[in-house]
Design a protein around this motif. Structure first.
Motif, PDB file in Angstrom:
ATOM      1  N   ASN A  75      13.179   1.255  59.800  1.00 59.50           N
ATOM      2  CA  ASN A  75      12.636   2.297  59.116  1.00 59.50           C
ATOM      3  C   ASN A  75      11.106   2.654  59.335  1.00 59.50           C
ATOM      4  OD1 ASN A  75      11.875   3.838  56.688  1.00 59.50           O
ATOM      5  ND2 ASN A  75      10.783   2.387  56.111  1.00 59.50           N
ATOM      6  N   SER A 122      12.695   7.117  58.992  1.00 59.22           N
ATOM      7  CA  SER A 122      11.368   7.194  58.361  1.00 59.22           C
ATOM      8  C   SER A 122      11.592   7.481  56.283  1.00 59.22           C
ATOM      9  CB  SER A 122      10.648   8.070  59.267  1.00 59.22           C
ATOM     10  OG  SER A 122       9.872   8.086  58.089  1.00 59.22           O
ATOM     11  N   ALA A 123      11.477   6.545  56.389  1.00 60.31           N
ATOM     12  CA  ALA A 123      11.710   6.606  54.264  1.00 60.31           C
ATOM     13  C   ALA A 123      10.437   7.492  53.853  1.00 60.31           C
ATOM     14  CB  ALA A 123      11.455   6.179  53.603  1.00 60.31           C
TER      15      ALA A 123
HETATM   16  P1  GDP Z   1       8.863  -2.971  50.307  1.00 57.03           P
HETATM   17  O1  GDP Z   1       7.221  -3.836  50.510  1.00 57.03           O
HETATM   18  O2  GDP Z   1       9.820  -3.397  50.886  1.00 57.03           O
HETATM   19  O3  GDP Z   1       9.216  -2.035  49.023  1.00 57.03           O
HETATM   20  O4  GDP Z   1       8.123  -1.255  51.043  1.00 57.03           O
HETATM   21  P2  GDP Z   1       7.524  -0.405  50.271  1.00 57.03           P
HETATM   22  O5  GDP Z   1       8.229   0.801  50.199  1.00 57.03           O
HETATM   23  O6  GDP Z   1       6.568  -0.962  48.928  1.00 57.03           O
HETATM   24  O7  GDP Z   1       6.596   0.195  51.636  1.00 57.03           O
HETATM   25  C1  GDP Z   1       5.662  -1.158  51.226  1.00 57.03           C
HETATM   26  C2  GDP Z   1       4.808   0.185  52.419  1.00 57.03           C
HETATM   27  O8  GDP Z   1       5.150   0.820  53.980  1.00 57.03           O
HETATM   28  C3  GDP Z   1       4.185   1.490  51.824  1.00 57.03           C
HETATM   29  O9  GDP Z   1       2.556   1.719  52.188  1.00 57.03           O
HETATM   30  C4  GDP Z   1       4.979   2.158  52.567  1.00 57.03           C
HETATM   31  O10 GDP Z   1       3.524   3.626  52.703  1.00 57.03           O
HETATM   32  C5  GDP Z   1       4.741   2.027  53.881  1.00 57.03           C
HETATM   33  N1  GDP Z   1       6.061   2.587  54.458  1.00 57.03           N
HETATM   34  C6  GDP Z   1       7.223   2.635  53.842  1.00 57.03           C
HETATM   35  N2  GDP Z   1       8.268   3.336  54.441  1.00 57.03           N
HETATM   36  C7  GDP Z   1       7.389   4.086  55.557  1.00 57.03           C
HETATM   37  C8  GDP Z   1       7.916   5.053  56.667  1.00 57.03           C
HETATM   38  O11 GDP Z   1       9.114   5.302  57.271  1.00 57.03           O
HETATM   39  N3  GDP Z   1       7.240   4.959  57.827  1.00 57.03           N
HETATM   40  C9  GDP Z   1       5.563   5.091  57.138  1.00 57.03           C
HETATM   41  N4  GDP Z   1       4.936   4.557  58.041  1.00 57.03           N
HETATM   42  N5  GDP Z   1       5.299   4.302  56.292  1.00 57.03           N
HETATM   43  C10 GDP Z   1       6.184   3.850  55.567  1.00 57.03           C
END
Ligand code: GDP
Length: 372
Positions: free
Chosen positions: A298, A342-343
């Motif tokens: 990701n 990229s999510a």
């Molecule tokens: P988790 O702890 O694995 O569930 O991660 P989260 O979904 O809470 O995401 C952690 C951080 O990474 C957040 O600030 C998201 O906005 C950011 N994030 C998630 N996916 C992407 C992506 O594809 N690109 C970018 N630049 N940031 C991302």
């Protein structure tokens, strides 16, 4: 730690953990030792240096990037006259802050008591009661200041409570029938919740802090008419406290009982390969390492590449490897279907969905051979 680059990454992570817990880091100390000092973890000279710094700058807490033994903790506190936290205590504190449901709170409380029990004498030092703050949330003062027996009783009680909930949860899982179950796994903060939201169009809490997700969330997702259950699980981390692995059993059961794992990796993070190793190691510990898996790399939108000039003689770092090169490496190396997305921008989403669909479909037809 031998490797300087690794050391910086480890301390970056510790600083991020401290930030998540609500602290700001003032200074880092490192020391090369063939093994930690049995009495004070760091050598006596280093301990002195830290002590002086703490005094001069009125620092409130010293954090160690490892689990300290009960006696190390006691000695350090006596020596430095400041609150000492270790990695385990810090992580437990974050979990205590983040636990939302009574189930998660029970799990964290149990883990905290298990951590506390061998360190109980420490609770009578004058420092503890004065300061409070990080590392002190959770079990209340009155309970801490009673004796070990009461804590043991409490542990037994919490374990019973968890067992009851575990049973209920197991029943719930059984009642979900034969629907294919997919679990998102990965290091903390890699984007699991964001991906969950994108796939299920739900609103799961996502935040740029460690362990935003403690409780598992289950959502029904449909890709190409094929329904399956998608679970978001607690993020894994290097040196996850063993007390937590134990008490988060039910959360991890979601992983253990999943039919397919989607391993999410943050490729924009310099240590992403270490993260993959940590996750695989925990999967092995909970005996979930032989499940089918899809590897999802990701955050390609945030991937930073520093092309190296040919006359540049400085040693190459991970940053000098392009995304294309990483793709080639991992496509060749991975035993599993692998995709780069990229999510956030949803780049390569169709490709990823197809990959998950294919895997779910395989499991589905093995389960319902006549319905396909
Ligand atoms: P988790 O702890 O694995 O569930 O991660 P989260 O979904 O809470 O995401 C952690 C951080 O990474 C957040 O600030 C998201 O906005 C950011 N994030 C998630 N996916 C992407 C992506 O594809 N690109 C970018 N630049 N940031 C991302």
């Amino acid at each position: 730690h031998q490797d300087e680059e690794k050391l910086t990454e480890y301390l970056d992570e510790l600083e991020f953990l401290a930030f998540t817990a609500g602290a700001t880091v003032d200074k880092r100390f490192t020391q090369k030792l063939s093994q930690p000092d049995s009495k004070t973890f760091v050598g006596s000279g280093k301990a002195e240096e830290i002590k002086n710094y703490v005094k001069e700058n009125e620092i409130g807490t010293v954090i160690f990037d490892d689990e300290l033994s009960p006696s190390q903790l006691k000695n350090l506190e006596k020596e430095m006259e400041v609150k000492i936290l270790d990695r385990t205590n810090l992580i437990l504190d974050i979990f205590a802050q983040r636990a939302q449901t009574s189930y998660a709170r029970t799990q964290v409380e149990l883990a905290q008591y298990q951590y506390l029990l061998p360190r109980l004498t420490r609770m009578w030092t004058h420092l503890e009661r004065q300061k409070g703050g990080i590392g002190m949330r959770g079990p209340g003062e009155t309970e801490i200041e009673t004796d070990r027996r009461i804590i043991r009783d409490r542990i037994t009680l919490l374990k019973d409570k968890l067992k009851t909930i575990d049973k209920q949860m197991a029943t719930q899982r059984n009642n979900r029938g034969k629907v294919v179950r997919v679990a998102l796994v990965g290091y903390t903060n890699v984007g699991k919740s964001t991906l969950m939201n994108a796939l299920s169009k739900s609103e799961v809490f996502a935040e740029n802090k460690l362990f935003a997700t403690l409780d598992t969330t289950v959502r029904k997702v449909v890709i190409g008419n094929l329904p399956f259950l998608l679970t978001d699980t607690v993020g894994f981390i290097r040196k996850l406290p063993t007390q937590l692995v134990e008490s988060f059993k039910s959360t991890l059961d979601e992983v253990r009982e999943a039919d397919l794992l989607v391993h999410v990796v943050d490729i924009s993070h310099e240590s992403f390969e270490d993260h993959i190793d940590s996750v695989n190691q925990i999967l092995q510990e909970i005996e979930a390492h032989q499940k089918p898996m899809v590897m999802v790399f990701n955050k390609i939108d945030a991937f930073a590449y520093e092309k190296k000039e040919e006359d540049d003689l400085t040693p190459a770092t991970k940053k000098n490897v392009s995304l294309e090169e990483w793709k080639k490496t991992w496509m060749a190396k991975s035993k599993f279907p692998t995709v780069f997305i990229s999510a956030l921008t949803k780049e390569n989403f169709p490709e990823m969905k197809k990959m998950i669909y294919d895997e779910v479909h395989k499991i589905h037809i093995s389960r319902f051979p006549y319905n396909d």
